[in-house]
Motif scaffolding. Structure first.
Motif, PDB file in Angstrom:
ATOM      1  N   UNK A  61       0.786  -1.061  -0.401  1.00  0.00           N
ATOM      2  CA  UNK A  61      -0.033  -0.343  -0.259  1.00  0.00           C
ATOM      3  C   UNK A  61       0.754   1.359   0.184  1.00  0.00           C
ATOM      4  N   UNK A  62       1.953   0.834   1.063  1.00  0.00           N
ATOM      5  CA  UNK A  62       2.402   2.589   0.756  1.00  0.00           C
ATOM      6  C   UNK A  62       3.691   2.856  -0.442  1.00  0.00           C
ATOM      7  N   UNK A  63       3.900   1.490  -0.760  1.00  0.00           N
ATOM      8  CA  UNK A  63       4.824   1.812  -2.100  1.00  0.00           C
ATOM      9  C   UNK A  63       3.653   1.944  -2.935  1.00  0.00           C
ATOM     10  N   UNK A  64       2.836   1.619  -3.056  1.00  0.00           N
ATOM     11  CA  UNK A  64       1.866   1.626  -4.327  1.00  0.00           C
ATOM     12  C   UNK A  64       1.829   3.032  -4.298  1.00  0.00           C
ATOM     13  N   UNK A  65       1.113   3.283  -3.205  1.00  0.00           N
ATOM     14  CA  UNK A  65       1.157   5.179  -2.750  1.00  0.00           C
ATOM     15  C   UNK A  65       1.788   6.268  -3.163  1.00  0.00           C
ATOM     16  N   UNK A  66       3.427   6.412  -3.637  1.00  0.00           N
ATOM     17  CA  UNK A  66       4.336   6.918  -3.271  1.00  0.00           C
ATOM     18  C   UNK A  66       4.318   7.081  -4.750  1.00  0.00           C
ATOM     19  N   UNK A  67       4.259   5.110  -5.676  1.00  0.00           N
ATOM     20  CA  UNK A  67       4.602   5.744  -7.606  1.00  0.00           C
ATOM     21  C   UNK A  67       3.416   6.417  -7.753  1.00  0.00           C
ATOM     22  N   UNK A  68       1.812   5.737  -7.800  1.00  0.00           N
ATOM     23  CA  UNK A  68       1.417   6.631  -7.640  1.00  0.00           C
ATOM     24  C   UNK A  68       1.413   7.451  -7.694  1.00  0.00           C
ATOM     25  N   UNK A  69       1.746   8.364  -7.320  1.00  0.00           N
ATOM     26  CA  UNK A  69       1.481   9.774  -7.118  1.00  0.00           C
ATOM     27  C   UNK A  69       3.196  10.891  -8.244  1.00  0.00           C
ATOM     28  N   UNK A  70       3.874  10.188  -8.671  1.00  0.00           N
ATOM     29  CA  UNK A  70       4.601  10.617  -9.803  1.00  0.00           C
ATOM     30  C   UNK A  70       4.272  10.552 -11.336  1.00  0.00           C
ATOM     31  N   UNK A  71       4.381  10.915 -11.916  1.00  0.00           N
ATOM     32  CA  UNK A  71       4.343  10.946 -13.273  1.00  0.00           C
ATOM     33  C   UNK A  71       5.252  10.500 -14.437  1.00  0.00           C
ATOM     34  N   UNK A  72       4.447  10.636 -15.274  1.00  0.00           N
ATOM     35  CA  UNK A  72       5.150   9.726 -16.100  1.00  0.00           C
ATOM     36  C   UNK A  72       6.010   8.539 -15.756  1.00  0.00           C
ATOM     37  N   UNK A  73       4.668   7.560 -15.483  1.00  0.00           N
ATOM     38  CA  UNK A  73       5.474   6.278 -14.915  1.00  0.00           C
ATOM     39  C   UNK A  73       4.490   5.714 -15.057  1.00  0.00           C
TER      40      UNK A  73
END
Length: 175
Positions: A61-73
């Motif tokens: 959950x924590x990793x996905x939350x951080x990754x989903x907040x990024x751009x062009x990924x």
């Protein structure tokens, strides 16, 4: 669109498709399970054995939350990432969510042909056979994959190139 999330059961092609799809889009890509292992300093199997599935799901959950907040990924999400309702919602808010779908037999064949899958991924049910486990978990997760997905791609008899081309065509037609 900022983030493209690939969802689906283990062996559906998420990790294989992520890099070429990202390359076409000019995005970076990441395998969420690899990132969980990097953050934890342990394999997923070790996390399950030592701290249990609830701890793993919290890390996920924590990793996905951080990754989903990024751009062009492009994210190759773990097969169970869709179990968390907030993660599903954040996936949809971040951009297209693509369900790479295959039947249980095709998934079992792919999993068995990938030397790293067995050592990195623990059994998730008490099923007597791998195929039975896949069928059980697919039945539980299919409604969640369907709910989260903005696009579904059947992958069973397709090459990675064919899957990527189909995704790109669908994304381009939506643009």
């Amino acid at each position: 669109m900022t983030v493209i999330t690939l969802i689906g059961y283990r062996g559906s092609g998420k990790s294989s498709v992520a890099a070429p799809l990202a390359g076409h889009c000019g995005f970076d890509w990441i395998d969420a399970d690899d990132e969980i292992e990097r953050v934890a300093g342990q394999s997923i199997t070790e996390i399950f054995a030592g701290a249990g599935e609830p701890h793993f799901r919290q890390l996920e959950r924590e990793v996905m939350q951080r990754l989903l907040a990024q751009d062009k990924l492009v994210i190759a999400a773990g097969g169970g990432a869709i179990l968390n309702a907030e993660t599903r919602q954040e996936m949809q808010q971040a951009g297209p969510v693509i369900w790479l779908k295959a039947d249980a037999e095709a998934l079992a064949q792919r999993i068995n042909s990938d030397a790293t899958t067995g050592s990195r991924r623990p059994a998730l049910t008490a099923s007597s056979s791998q195929l039975e486990e896949i069928r059980t978990l697919l039945a539980q997760r299919a409604p969640l994959y369907r709910d989260a997905a903005t696009l579904t791609i059947e992958t069973a008899d397709k090459t990675v190139s064919e899957i990527v081309a189909e995704i790109i065509a669908a994304l381009d037609s939506d643009a």
